[in-house]
Design a protein around this motif. Structure first.
Motif, short mmCIF file in Angstrom:
data_model
loop_
_atom_site.label_atom_id
_atom_site.label_comp_id
_atom_site.label_asym_id
_atom_site.label_seq_id
_atom_site.Cartn_x
_atom_site.Cartn_y
_atom_site.Cartn_z
N THR A 9 -3.90 8.59 -12.62
CA THR A 9 -4.19 7.12 -12.06
C THR A 9 -5.55 7.29 -11.19
O THR A 9 -5.91 8.26 -10.36
N SER A 10 -6.39 6.31 -11.42
CA SER A 10 -7.86 6.35 -10.65
C SER A 10 -8.42 4.82 -10.63
O SER A 10 -7.51 3.88 -11.31
N GLY A 11 -9.41 4.72 -10.00
CA GLY A 11 -9.81 3.36 -9.85
C GLY A 11 -9.12 2.44 -9.20
O GLY A 11 -8.24 2.86 -8.08
N ALA A 12 -8.93 1.08 -9.41
CA ALA A 12 -8.45 0.04 -8.46
C ALA A 12 -6.91 0.08 -8.68
O ALA A 12 -6.17 -0.07 -7.64
N ASP A 13 -6.59 0.50 -9.88
CA ASP A 13 -5.11 0.78 -9.99
C ASP A 13 -4.48 1.87 -8.95
O ASP A 13 -3.46 1.65 -8.27
N ALA A 14 -5.10 2.90 -8.95
CA ALA A 14 -4.73 3.92 -7.83
C ALA A 14 -4.81 3.43 -6.66
O ALA A 14 -3.83 3.72 -5.64
N VAL A 15 -5.85 2.75 -6.05
CA VAL A 15 -5.75 2.24 -4.70
C VAL A 15 -4.66 1.16 -4.66
O VAL A 15 -4.06 1.16 -3.33
N LEU A 16 -4.42 0.28 -5.58
CA LEU A 16 -3.30 -0.47 -5.52
C LEU A 16 -1.91 0.12 -5.31
O LEU A 16 -1.18 -0.02 -4.73
N LEU A 17 -1.85 1.17 -5.97
CA LEU A 17 -0.50 2.00 -6.16
C LEU A 17 -0.26 2.51 -4.73
O LEU A 17 0.82 2.61 -4.25
N PHE A 18 -1.56 3.28 -4.16
CA PHE A 18 -1.57 3.57 -2.94
C PHE A 18 -0.93 2.92 -1.69
O PHE A 18 -0.40 3.02 -1.06
N GLY A 19 -1.65 1.52 -1.89
CA GLY A 19 -1.44 0.65 -0.84
C GLY A 19 0.08 0.40 -0.70
O GLY A 19 0.78 0.04 0.25
N LEU A 20 0.77 0.23 -2.22
CA LEU A 20 2.31 -0.24 -2.13
C LEU A 20 2.98 1.09 -1.54
O LEU A 20 3.93 0.89 -0.92
N ALA A 21 2.45 2.19 -2.01
CA ALA A 21 3.49 3.57 -1.66
C ALA A 21 3.17 3.49 0.03
O ALA A 21 4.16 4.03 0.63
N TYR A 22 2.00 3.01 0.52
CA TYR A 22 1.85 3.12 1.69
C TYR A 22 2.66 2.19 2.56
O TYR A 22 3.41 2.71 3.63
N GLY A 23 2.95 1.22 2.08
CA GLY A 23 3.77 0.19 2.73
C GLY A 23 5.14 0.48 2.78
O GLY A 23 5.79 0.76 3.89
N VAL A 24 5.77 1.28 1.72
CA VAL A 24 7.00 1.61 1.71
C VAL A 24 7.20 2.89 2.45
O VAL A 24 8.28 2.95 3.43
N CYS A 25 6.35 3.78 2.76
CA CYS A 25 6.49 5.06 3.66
C CYS A 25 6.46 4.46 4.92
O CYS A 25 7.14 5.18 5.63
N THR A 26 5.68 3.37 5.60
CA THR A 26 5.48 3.19 6.78
C THR A 26 6.80 2.52 7.20
O THR A 26 6.98 2.79 8.18
N ALA A 27 7.50 1.86 6.09
CA ALA A 27 8.69 1.29 6.58
C ALA A 27 9.86 2.45 6.43
O ALA A 27 10.90 2.12 7.18
N ALA A 28 9.51 3.53 5.96
CA ALA A 28 10.42 4.62 5.79
C ALA A 28 10.07 5.58 7.26
O ALA A 28 10.36 6.92 7.04
N PHE A 29 9.41 5.22 8.18
CA PHE A 29 8.82 6.05 9.29
C PHE A 29 7.90 7.23 9.02
O PHE A 29 7.95 8.02 9.73
N VAL A 30 7.08 7.38 7.94
CA VAL A 30 6.32 8.17 7.77
C VAL A 30 4.93 7.84 8.76
O VAL A 30 4.67 6.44 8.82
N PRO A 31 4.42 8.93 9.38
CA PRO A 31 3.41 8.68 10.43
C PRO A 31 2.21 8.01 9.70
O PRO A 31 1.69 8.58 8.72
#
Length: 256
Positions: free
Chosen positions: A58-80
């Motif tokens: 995964t690279s480019g804009a798709d990777a940034v979008l996927l990372f943003g989605l994973a970031y949101g789920v992780c912060t809701a799950a208490f990842v610092p």
């Protein structure tokens, strides 16, 4: 012998749905979801992104979008969030990393706020008692945007705790998300830039971002100390002194 009274169709399903929709049941579901999320974080260790990097397919804009989605789920799950912000900068650079981190922050805050509002508010509202809890609830409910903006600008309040406290209050979605999107930018940008410049720790950008992180942390500690000192002083202030003369010793009014 009397014939049994037939139950209306669907009565068992109605009772089950009512039991599941009860405030305590929804609070139990929320606690189960949060415990499961914390367990998944301990199992999969998302912080390994700092060492192993992003999947190469995964690279480019798709990777940034996927990372943003994973970031949101992780912060809701208490990842610092600092770990995720550093990873965003290290993986995508300053500009794209900041975009993904801020978008993921707003997404994670929205997920936590929604869970807390629909699963925990009704059960936790009765426990909002006492002077300080009532004052905090009133501040968040009446002045939601500016209160949450101040909380986001100072990194002393844990991100997840602020989300669920705001959900229990009567703050609206728009002020909460808008204050989150604006107030988290400075601290998030500092971590993202530090992650992007981690390979050159002597660069001005890295030194500036590291200095900002340290100063903001110290500022939050000073504000928290002063607030705690003020609360102690207020709680230890003497109350209004009672009348030293007992009621039975007072001179009756109207006697000669």
């Amino acid at each position: 012998m009397l014939a049994p009274v037939p139950r209306p169709p669907g009565s068992f399903a109605v009772r089950c749905s009512q039991a599941l929709l009860a405030p305590r049941s929804r609070l139990s579901i929320l606690a189960l979801l949060l415990l499961s999320a914390a367990g998944l974080v301990l199992l999969y260790e998302p912080q390994r992104l700092l060492s192993s990097g992003w999947p190469p397919q995964t690279s480019g804009a798709d990777a940034v979008l996927l990372f943003g989605l994973a970031y949101g789920v992780c912060t809701a799950a208490f990842v610092p969030r600092p770990v995720l912000n550093l990873a965003a900068g290290a993986l995508f650079g300053s500009a794209a990393g900041l975009t993904a981190a801020v978008a993921g922050t707003v997404l994670g805050a929205g997920i936590a706020f929604t869970l807390g509002r629909f699963l925990g508010q009704d059960a936790l509202r009765p426990f909002v008692r006492g002077r300080w809890l009532t004052a905090a609830d009133g501040q968040l409910s009446r002045h939601g945007f500016r209160s949450m903006l101040a909380i986001r600008l100072f990194p002393g309040v844990p991100f997840a705790a602020a989300n669920y406290c705001a959900a229990v209050s009567r703050m609206g979605y728009v002020p909460f998300l808008l204050a989150t999107a604006i107030g988290t930018v400075p601290n998030t940008a500092a971590y993202v830039i530090a992650g992007a410049q981690a390979g050159s720790p002597g660069s001005p950008a890295f030194l500036f971002s590291a200095g900002f992180i340290v100063l903001s942390g110290l500022g939050a500690a000073v504000v928290a100390w002063r607030k705690r000192h003020a609360l102690r002083a207020a709680s230890g202030s003497p109350a209004v002194a009672p009348d030293p003369a007992p009621a039975q010793e007072r001179e009756p009014v109207g006697t000669a």
